[in-house]
Design a protein around this motif. Structure first.
Motif, PDB file in Angstrom:
ATOM      1  N   UNK A  45      74.348 -32.910  -6.948  1.00 23.32           N
ATOM      2  CA  UNK A  45      74.178 -32.118  -5.720  1.00 23.32           C
ATOM      3  C   UNK A  45      72.732 -31.671  -5.636  1.00 23.32           C
ATOM      4  N   UNK A  46      71.944 -32.341  -4.791  1.00 25.16           N
ATOM      5  CA  UNK A  46      70.522 -32.030  -4.670  1.00 25.16           C
ATOM      6  C   UNK A  46      70.321 -30.753  -3.862  1.00 25.16           C
ATOM      7  N   UNK A  47      69.074 -30.375  -3.693  1.00 22.82           N
ATOM      8  CA  UNK A  47      68.778 -29.066  -3.098  1.00 22.82           C
ATOM      9  C   UNK A  47      69.283 -28.970  -1.659  1.00 22.82           C
ATOM     10  N   UNK A  48      69.166 -30.075  -0.897  1.00 20.71           N
ATOM     11  CA  UNK A  48      69.661 -30.023   0.484  1.00 20.71           C
ATOM     12  C   UNK A  48      71.181 -29.929   0.531  1.00 20.71           C
ATOM     13  N   UNK A  49      71.851 -30.591  -0.403  1.00 29.91           N
ATOM     14  CA  UNK A  49      73.300 -30.449  -0.487  1.00 29.91           C
ATOM     15  C   UNK A  49      73.706 -29.022  -0.801  1.00 29.91           C
ATOM     16  N   UNK A  50      72.989 -28.396  -1.729  1.00 30.77           N
ATOM     17  CA  UNK A  50      73.256 -26.983  -2.051  1.00 30.77           C
ATOM     18  C   UNK A  50      73.078 -26.113  -0.813  1.00 30.77           C
ATOM     19  N   UNK A 273      78.627 -43.909   8.432  1.00 36.22           N
ATOM     20  CA  UNK A 273      77.372 -43.874   9.175  1.00 36.22           C
ATOM     21  C   UNK A 273      76.231 -44.503   8.375  1.00 36.22           C
ATOM     22  N   UNK A 274      76.148 -44.202   7.079  1.00 31.83           N
ATOM     23  CA  UNK A 274      75.122 -44.791   6.231  1.00 31.83           C
ATOM     24  C   UNK A 274      75.492 -44.540   4.777  1.00 31.83           C
ATOM     25  N   UNK A 275      74.927 -45.370   3.896  1.00 34.17           N
ATOM     26  CA  UNK A 275      75.132 -45.185   2.467  1.00 34.17           C
ATOM     27  C   UNK A 275      73.789 -45.402   1.778  1.00 34.17           C
ATOM     28  N   UNK A 276      73.220 -44.337   1.245  1.00 35.20           N
ATOM     29  CA  UNK A 276      71.926 -44.450   0.593  1.00 35.20           C
ATOM     30  C   UNK A 276      72.088 -44.994  -0.817  1.00 35.20           C
ATOM     31  N   UNK A 277      71.011 -45.558  -1.368  1.00 33.02           N
ATOM     32  CA  UNK A 277      71.042 -46.066  -2.732  1.00 33.02           C
ATOM     33  C   UNK A 277      71.412 -44.943  -3.695  1.00 33.02           C
ATOM     34  N   UNK A 278      72.434 -45.167  -4.502  1.00 36.15           N
ATOM     35  CA  UNK A 278      72.917 -44.135  -5.421  1.00 36.15           C
ATOM     36  C   UNK A 278      71.840 -43.685  -6.398  1.00 36.15           C
ATOM     37  N   UNK A 279      70.863 -44.546  -6.649  1.00 34.08           N
ATOM     38  CA  UNK A 279      69.794 -44.284  -7.601  1.00 34.08           C
ATOM     39  C   UNK A 279      69.073 -42.972  -7.322  1.00 34.08           C
ATOM     40  N   UNK A 281      70.316 -40.176  -5.873  1.00 35.07           N
ATOM     41  CA  UNK A 281      71.116 -38.966  -6.029  1.00 35.07           C
ATOM     42  C   UNK A 281      71.183 -38.077  -4.810  1.00 35.07           C
ATOM     43  N   UNK A 282      71.036 -38.637  -3.620  1.00 39.12           N
ATOM     44  CA  UNK A 282      71.086 -37.804  -2.414  1.00 39.12           C
ATOM     45  C   UNK A 282      72.302 -38.115  -1.550  1.00 39.12           C
ATOM     46  N   UNK A 283      73.268 -38.857  -2.083  1.00 36.88           N
ATOM     47  CA  UNK A 283      74.417 -39.260  -1.278  1.00 36.88           C
ATOM     48  C   UNK A 283      75.268 -38.106  -0.797  1.00 36.88           C
ATOM     49  N   UNK A 284      75.481 -37.096  -1.656  1.00 32.09           N
ATOM     50  CA  UNK A 284      76.292 -35.957  -1.239  1.00 32.09           C
ATOM     51  C   UNK A 284      75.602 -35.188  -0.115  1.00 32.09           C
ATOM     52  N   UNK A 285      74.285 -35.052  -0.218  1.00 28.37           N
ATOM     53  CA  UNK A 285      73.538 -34.362   0.833  1.00 28.37           C
ATOM     54  C   UNK A 285      73.605 -35.126   2.144  1.00 28.37           C
ATOM     55  N   UNK A 286      73.504 -36.459   2.094  1.00 30.30           N
ATOM     56  CA  UNK A 286      73.584 -37.258   3.318  1.00 30.30           C
ATOM     57  C   UNK A 286      74.953 -37.142   3.970  1.00 30.30           C
ATOM     58  N   UNK A 355      60.128 -37.377  -2.872  1.00 32.92           N
ATOM     59  CA  UNK A 355      59.988 -38.247  -1.697  1.00 32.92           C
ATOM     60  C   UNK A 355      61.309 -38.815  -1.220  1.00 32.92           C
ATOM     61  N   UNK A 356      62.327 -38.821  -2.074  1.00 32.11           N
ATOM     62  CA  UNK A 356      63.621 -39.407  -1.684  1.00 32.11           C
ATOM     63  C   UNK A 356      64.644 -38.332  -1.335  1.00 32.11           C
ATOM     64  N   UNK A 357      64.173 -37.159  -0.915  1.00 29.87           N
ATOM     65  CA  UNK A 357      65.082 -36.119  -0.425  1.00 29.87           C
ATOM     66  C   UNK A 357      65.141 -36.162   1.097  1.00 29.87           C
ATOM     67  N   UNK A 358      66.251 -35.686   1.620  1.00 31.42           N
ATOM     68  CA  UNK A 358      66.313 -35.385   3.046  1.00 31.42           C
ATOM     69  C   UNK A 358      65.376 -34.229   3.367  1.00 31.42           C
ATOM     70  N   UNK A 359      64.915 -34.179   4.582  1.00 34.67           N
ATOM     71  CA  UNK A 359      64.169 -32.990   4.992  1.00 34.67           C
ATOM     72  C   UNK A 359      65.150 -31.838   5.156  1.00 34.67           C
ATOM     73  N   UNK A 360      64.623 -30.625   5.095  1.00 35.05           N
ATOM     74  CA  UNK A 360      65.461 -29.435   5.227  1.00 35.05           C
ATOM     75  C   UNK A 360      66.113 -29.387   6.615  1.00 35.05           C
ATOM     76  N   UNK A 361      67.370 -28.944   6.631  1.00 36.90           N
ATOM     77  CA  UNK A 361      68.099 -28.791   7.887  1.00 36.90           C
ATOM     78  C   UNK A 361      67.643 -27.540   8.607  1.00 36.90           C
ATOM     79  N   UNK A 362      67.452 -27.646   9.912  1.00 37.62           N
ATOM     80  CA  UNK A 362      67.031 -26.475  10.682  1.00 37.62           C
ATOM     81  C   UNK A 362      67.850 -26.365  11.957  1.00 37.62           C
TER      82      UNK A 362
END
Length: 362
Positions: A45-50, A273-279, A281-286, A355-362
């Motif tokens: 669970x990356x920072x955007x997922x949190x 809708x989309x599936x990012x490369x598991x490598x 670790x941002x899939x839960x956030x997406x 660089x492989x994180x989503x941008x922050x939600x606003x």
């Protein structure tokens, strides 16, 4: 007739249902499983997922999420280590998905469990317990195929298969990965090993179908291969499996899902809708992000076209960068060169993680 019908009670489905109920919409959520169950997921669970979970009123730390602030990348005998640019959490879908469904129920969502969706026809959905109609249908069923659904993606001629198992590691191995996600690269795929709640470790991996066939096609064969790898075999040698059998999935279709002509009011979420490369670790956030975007569009009366446009702005950059890294790892020469570069400049791994994180939600 309800305002919104959500098909699937995973991260994307539950998040969208909670948000729509909070916006005053009548929402029904249909989940095929009647109780907690394991899903294929790295459970990182990356920072955007949190951030998304906290916006939903859920504290992942209170659920037992294990802090992860280091990343280790292994290929052959080489191991590169770096601090993450954020503190992630290891938290199982077995626990998190149940909490989200409970939250949806408390939010006023009509949660119906143990019901299988059998077909869709426009705004009409048939299930094992009867029919439903809704102004908006949010499709969050992951890889479960539904008759009448034309959003299914294809994994190509040599698709990935996925495996996931929880282990109780020996004390020395548990200490070795404390606060760390270890990524193990190998010919034809990669694996991630990290702690989750309650002293458990999650091993999740993807492997090309052809490579899986070369190994013998079974989970036992995959585990035998992993136990021969440096920086992996020593951790798994005496590990105790905590699941009766691994969770598995086939024909993983990475990248942005195709968008065939579909009925207005049908919003594909999560893996639809989309599936990012598991490598990365941002899939839960997406998955959570797609739920937030869809809920915002439905609540504001925007079209499916508007949803696709807004969703693309949110996720395309992350998916492109993630897929580029996955393609590099799949070529042995490029993989070895990349590991050599990271070994010489470990700080690059920190920047790649950022660089492989989503941008922050606003």
């Amino acid at each position: 007739m309800t305002d919104a019908l959500v098909l699937g009670g995973g991260l994307a489905g539950s998040a969208s249902a909670i948000l729509l109920a909070g916006a005053g919409k009548s929402v029904t959520l249909i989940e095929r499983e009647s109780g907690p169950h394991h899903k294929i997921c790295g459970e990182f669970l990356s920072i955007q997922g949190r951030d998304h979970l906290e916006a939903l009123g859920i504290d992942p730390v209170a659920l037992g999420g294990t802090p992860i602030d280091m990343v280790e990348l292994c290929s052959g005998a080489r191991l590169v280590r770096s601090r993450l640019p954020f503190t992630a959490l290891g938290l199982s879908r077995y626990r998190l998905d149940e909490v989200l469904l409970e939250s949806a129920d408390r939010s006023g969502v009509d949660v119906r469990r143990g019901i299988r969706v059998t077909s869709m026809d426009g705004h009409r959905v048939s299930t094992s317990a009867g029919g439903h109609e809704a102004g908006a249908i949010l499709l969050a069923t992951g890889k479960h195929r539904i008759r009448g659904d034309r959003t299914e993606a294809d994994g190509g001629p040599d698709p990935f298969a996925g495996f996931k198992m929880h282990f109780r590691l020996p004390p020395s191995a548990h200490r070795a990965i404390a606060g760390t996600i270890r990524l193990i690269l190998f010919d034809g795929g990669y694996a991630g090993l990290q702690p989750v709640e309650d002293g458990t470790a999650n091993l999740c991996l993807v492997i090309r179908k052809d490579r899986l066939g070369e190994l013998g096609g079974s989970w036992d064969a995959v585990m035998a291969m992993l136990r021969t790898l440096p920086h992996c075999g020593d951790l798994l040698r005496d590990a105790e499996p905590l699941m009766e059998r691994p969770a598995t999935i086939a024909n993983l279709a990475y990248g942005i899902a195709p968008r065939p002509a579909m009925a207005e009011g049908l919003y594909p979420l999560g893996d639809r809708a989309c599936m990012t490369a598991s490598l990365t670790g941002d899939g839960m956030a997406l998955a959570l992000r797609s739920g937030f975007v869809a809920a915002s569009c439905v609540a504001q009366g925007e079209t499916v076209r508007d949803y696709h446009r807004r969703h693309a702005r949110e996720v395309h950059g992350q998916v492109r960068r993630a897929m580029a890294l996955q393609h590099i790892q799949e070529t042995r020469l490029l993989r070895q060169a990349g590991i050599g570069l990271l070994a010489a400049f470990p700080g690059l791994l920190h920047h790649l993680a950022q660089a492989t994180r989503l941008r922050r939600w606003s």
